[in-house]
Each structure stands twice: as structure tokens, then as C-alpha cells.
Write an enzyme that holds these catalytic residues in place. Structure first.
Site, short mmCIF file in Angstrom:
data_model
loop_
_atom_site.label_atom_id
_atom_site.label_comp_id
_atom_site.label_asym_id
_atom_site.label_seq_id
_atom_site.Cartn_x
_atom_site.Cartn_y
_atom_site.Cartn_z
N TRP A 30 0.86 -1.19 0.00
CA TRP A 30 0.00 0.00 0.00
C TRP A 30 0.90 1.23 0.00
CZ3 TRP A 30 -0.38 4.11 3.49
CH2 TRP A 30 -1.31 5.08 3.10
N GLU B 124 -2.93 -3.03 -2.59
CA GLU B 124 -4.05 -2.42 -1.88
C GLU B 124 -4.40 -1.03 -2.39
OE1 GLU B 124 -3.43 -2.18 2.35
OE2 GLU B 124 -5.42 -1.32 2.70
N LYS C 102 -6.98 2.49 -2.66
CA LYS C 102 -7.65 3.39 -1.72
C LYS C 102 -8.41 4.43 -2.53
CE LYS C 102 -6.35 5.91 2.47
NZ LYS C 102 -5.59 5.68 3.70
N ASP D 74 -9.58 -3.29 1.17
CA ASP D 74 -9.74 -2.80 2.54
C ASP D 74 -11.13 -2.17 2.58
OD1 ASP D 74 -9.81 -0.79 4.65
OD2 ASP D 74 -7.65 -1.05 4.87
N HIS E 50 -11.72 1.50 2.34
CA HIS E 50 -11.16 2.23 1.20
C HIS E 50 -12.10 2.42 0.03
CE1 HIS E 50 -6.68 1.48 2.42
NE2 HIS E 50 -7.41 2.03 3.36
N HIS F 30 -8.60 -6.51 3.95
CA HIS F 30 -8.27 -5.77 5.16
C HIS F 30 -9.59 -5.41 5.80
CE1 HIS F 30 -3.87 -4.14 4.83
NE2 HIS F 30 -3.95 -5.45 4.95
N ASP G 76 -12.72 6.53 6.24
CA ASP G 76 -11.77 5.46 6.48
C ASP G 76 -11.10 5.68 7.85
OD1 ASP G 76 -9.97 3.38 6.12
OD2 ASP G 76 -8.55 4.59 5.00
N ASP H 262 -10.63 3.65 10.46
CA ASP H 262 -9.90 2.54 11.08
C ASP H 262 -10.32 2.26 12.52
OD1 ASP H 262 -8.10 1.52 8.97
OD2 ASP H 262 -7.37 3.58 8.96
N ASP I 53 -7.22 -4.58 9.74
CA ASP I 53 -6.53 -3.30 9.62
C ASP I 53 -7.31 -2.21 10.33
OD1 ASP I 53 -4.88 -1.24 9.00
OD2 ASP I 53 -5.33 -1.18 6.86
C1 RNT Z 1 -3.78 2.54 4.72
C2 RNT Z 1 -3.93 1.10 4.41
C3 RNT Z 1 -2.83 0.20 4.93
C4 RNT Z 1 -2.37 0.59 6.32
C5 RNT Z 1 -1.37 -0.36 6.91
C6 RNT Z 1 -0.76 0.16 8.17
O1 RNT Z 1 -4.87 3.28 4.38
O2 RNT Z 1 -5.16 0.64 4.84
O3 RNT Z 1 -3.22 -1.11 4.87
O4 RNT Z 1 -3.43 0.74 7.19
O5 RNT Z 1 -0.44 -0.71 5.99
ZN ZN Z 2 -5.49 -1.51 4.78
#
Ligand code: RNT
Ligand code: ZN
Length: 424
Positions: free
Chosen positions: A189, A230, A232, A263, A266, A290, A298, A300, A330
Site C-alpha cells: 500500500w 491495496e 484506496k 480494505d 477504502h 483488510h 476510512d 480505522d 486493519d
Molecule cells: C492505509 C492502508 C494500509 C495501512 C497499513 C498500516 O490506508 O489501509 O493497509 O493501514 O499498511
Molecule cells: Zn489496509
């Protein structure tokens, strides 16, 4: 009646109820036990890592909020916390490391200098604890990422720096895979993108494509390591343009036999990642997920048992794709007990998977094939209130893990005895 006896009794009844709709819970629990969750190391220290100088989260388009006391300050503390986590979650799981978590012996080791030897300690520990490892290049929190571009930077020397880093990370991944006798997934990523309107979108994307081609020139045995990419939608500081978009990586992965990492934070909040599983798997062999909880964006947050996660698990199970989908976590919440956050999030994913496995897909398919849509809808609704919690509690018991909310006090004692004594 003692708690464990109650759990067993409730399970017996649940088992009968599921059996009546064609689900054998013992078989389901066997499947669940063998689906590993790749647990991210970075929940333990707010994506800090152990580089000298400290790789604080900057230039990366990701943010951690909160300052709850007790975060792991050393590799030893992180391992200790993670072992606590492992003792509170069922199944056999994995640890997902980032390149900044190496053991650099107090020296400055730049990203283009990381080597397998910096991770020997992790491998030894993984063998001792009996877990497998996954890996990630760290293309953020670094001065050479500060202006918002890495692998797609217009400056060749910066691109080359990051290409070298990612190549080394693939090498380290293969080392993990060989040492631990199980494929390591390496996820890429990058934060590349722009805060404001951008003219040269095409140029940045062609530079990224070129960098990836160079990175993947070296092929590894797929029994040692596999690559994931990955995407986004946007990040803090990359609101207007993200080089590695979903379209970009999906195209790259399909053309180059790589996997994408979806993810679920994302994408646009109304876009369903669950719905992507059955599309992506038509064109790539495997997919990495993820799992996270985006609150309005996003963000987290710690994963909970919510509709999004449940829908994803349903899609995997209904597609019979458990062996083609890799589940990773994640999230990073620094505002609550970090060990607790890890456990809540991992258990939530496992619960969602159990819930999906307890679905009599054949019966639902039969309704669907017959055009009996009221019946399908009604059955799906009834399944939501079947006693799946009783099966979950029993599963924990069977796995030697504290069932139900009783694990809260375990985390409280760990906080009292260990993490609260750390000064940051
Ligand atoms: C960031 C991505 C990625 C990170 C990690 C820490 O937006 O989701 O996966 O969260 O690599
Ligand atoms: Zn991620």
C-alpha cells in the site's frame, strides 16, 4: 449451574436447532478453527514501529487518534501484548508485520537497507509461539514520502529508493514463508496522491505501473510468498487523487496474476466490498481483505460484528471461497486499551464468519432457484435470531479460550499488572 455447564447446555440446544435446518455445528466449528485471521501488529503501538529515528506517522495519508496509556514501546512489549491477545482468541491465527517493526539493534537502518536478518527475531519468536507471518512494505512515515509520492514519484531517485525497499520486503516475505513453512502474503500500500486537483494523473499511474513491473521482476515460489496490491479511494492529504485506485490495481492484478487487497475502509461508504468478492474472484485466483470499520470515512475503528463484516463473510462462504480469500485486519484505535481493541476486533471477525458458516445455503439457493423470494427473505430474517451466540461461546470453551464477556476482566488485570506501568 456453573457457567461452563450453562454454555454446554445452551450449545446442545443450539446444535439441535441448527441440525433441524440442515447445519451440523461440529462440522462448522472444524472449518472455523482452520481459517486463520492475519492479525496486524500495528494495533499494538499506533503504527509506530521500532526504527531509529522513530517512524512517526507522517506523510502517509493515515492517522491514528487517541493517547490511551500503555502502548508497546519495544519489540519485547509488543510480543508480550500479542501473546496476551493470542491467549484470548480461538483458532490458529497469524501475525501481520510491517517493515518498520524490524529489530535494528539501535542503529539507523533506512528502508532501502532492510534485510531478513532484522526479522530473524520475529521468525524465532513465531516458531516458538507457533504462528505464521505476513508482511508489508512501509512506504509512509518517512522523509522520502513527505511530499505525497513514493513509487509513482516523478523523481527517479525517490522512485528507485522505494522500489529497492519493496523488493527487499518481498525478499523478507519469502524468508518468512520458507522459515515457517507457509506462504507469507506481502501487501503493498502506498500513500501516493494529491490534496488538490491534479493534471498529470496519467503520468503518475504510468510511473506506478513501471515501478511495480520492476518490483515484480523477481519471481518467488508461491509456496513462500504471494503479492497483494491495496487500493484506496482517498486519504488525508490525498483527497483529490490517489494513484493506486481500485481500477488501477484490479487491472494490474488481473493482467499480472497478482491479488488485490480490498480494505473495506477504502471505498465509498455506500459501496459494498462484500459484493466485490464474487467479481474479483472471477479474474484473480485469490484476494486479500483488510477488515476494518470506517465510521463516516476510512477511520480505522475497531471491527465490530456489523452488517458490513457479516455481508463479506456471507459472500465468501456462499462463493465457497474460504481457501481463496485471505482475512487480515486493519484498524488502529489508540483511544482505548490496545490489547482489548485487538481482541474485540479479531473475535468480531470470527463471529461474523461463524454466523455465515451457520447459514443453510443450499436451502436458500433452492428458494432462489424456484423464484420463492418471500421464502428466501423470511428464512434469511429468521436465521438472524438463531442461537449462534451459544455456538460461539461453546467454540471458545472448546478452544480453551475464555467465552463471553468474561475476557474483559482478563484484559483489565493485564492492564493493571503490565500496560499501565509503562510510561510512554
Ligand atoms: C492505509 C492502508 C494500509 C495501512 C497499513 C498500516 O490506508 O489501509 O493497509 O493501514 O499498511
Ligand atoms: Zn489496509
Amino acid at each position: 449451574m456453573k457457567n461452563n455447564q450453562l454454555i454446554e447446555k445452551a450449545y446442545e440446544i443450539a446444535q439441535e436447532q441448527y441440525s433441524a435446518i440442515g447445519i451440523e455445528t461440529t462440522a462448522v466449528l472444524k472449518i472455523l478453527e482452520n481459517v486463520p485471521i492475519s492479525i496486524h501488529c500495528w494495533q499494538g503501538d499506533d503504527v509506530g514501529g521500532f526504527e531509529k529515528p522513530d517512524a512517526s506517522l507522517s506523510g502517509g495519508g493515515i492517522q491514528v487518534t487517541g493517547n490511551y496509556p500503555g502502548k508497546a514501546r519495544t519489540v519485547a512489549e509488543l510480543r508480550m501484548d500479542f501473546e496476551k491477545v493470542l491467549s484470548l482468541i480461538p483458532g490458529s491465527n497469524r501475525l501481520n508485520l510491517h517493515a518498520i517493526y524490524g529489530e535494528f539493534g539501535g542503529k539507523v537502518v533506512d528502508r532501502d537497507e532492510v534485510e531478513a536478518k532484522h526479522f530473524q527475531g520475529w521468525v524465532d519468536w513465531a516458531k516458538k509461539v507457533g504462528i505464521k507471518l505476513d508482511f508489508n512494505a512501509t512506504c509512509f512515515s518517512h522523509p522520502k514520502a513527505d511530499d505525497g509520492y513514493t513509487l509513482s514519484h516523478k523523481d527517479k531517485s525517490i522512485r528507485d529508493f522505494w522500489i529497492e525497499h519493496v523488493q527487499r520486503c518481498r525478499e523478507i516475505s519469502a524468508f518468512f514463508g520458507r522459515e515457517l513453512n507457509d506462504v507469507t502474503i506481502h501487501d503493498i500500500w502506498i500513500p501516493d496522491g494529491s490534496k488538490d486537483e491534479l493534471v498529470d494523473r496519467f503520468v503518475h499511474r504510468s510511473l506506478l505501473k513501471d515501478s511495480l513491473d520492476k518490483i515484480f521482476q523477481k519471481e518467488y515460489n508461491p509456496s513462500e510468498m504471494k503479492d497483494a496490491l491495496e487500493s484506496k479511494l482517498f486519504g488525508i492529504g490525498s483527497e483529490s487523487f490517489v494513484v493506486g485506485s481500485h481500477d488501477f490495481y484490479l487491472g494490474y492484478a488481473a493482467a499480472n496474476k497478482k491479488m488485490v487487497c480490498l480494505d473495506n475502509g477504502h471505498f465509498h461508504p455506500t459501496e459494498s466490498v462484500a459484493d466485490k468478492v464474487s467479481s474479483v474472484l472471477q479474474f484473480t485466483d485469490e484476494v486479500l481483505l483488510h477488515l476494518t470499520r470506517g465510521v463516516r470515512w476510512d477511520s480505522d475503528h475497531v471491527v465490530t460484528l456489523n452488517d458490513q463484516i457479516t455481508a463479506i463473510m456471507h459472500e465468501i462462504v456462499r462463493a465457497n471461497a474460504l481457501d481463496r480469500v485471505h482475512l487480515a485486519l486493519d484498524f488502529f484505535d489508540a483511544s482505548i486499551n490496545r490489547v482489548g481493541a485487538w481482541v474485540v476486533g479479531t473475535r468480531a471477525v470470527q463471529k461474523a464468519l461463524l454466523f455465515a458458516l451457520l447459514e443453510p445455503v443450499e436451502k436458500l439457493r433452492e428458494y432462489e432457484n424456484n423464484g420463492q423470494y418471500f421464502e428466501r427473505l423470511a428464512f434469511l430474517e429468521e436465521l438472524k435470531t438463531k442461537p449462534f451466540g451459544a455456538v460461539w461461546d461453546y467454540y471458545c470453551l472448546q478452544q480453551g479460550v475464555i467465552p463471553g464477556e468474561d475476557y474483559i476482566s482478563e484484559i483489565q488485570s493485564y492492564e493493571r499488572d503490565v500496560t499501565s506501568k509503562r510510561n510512554s
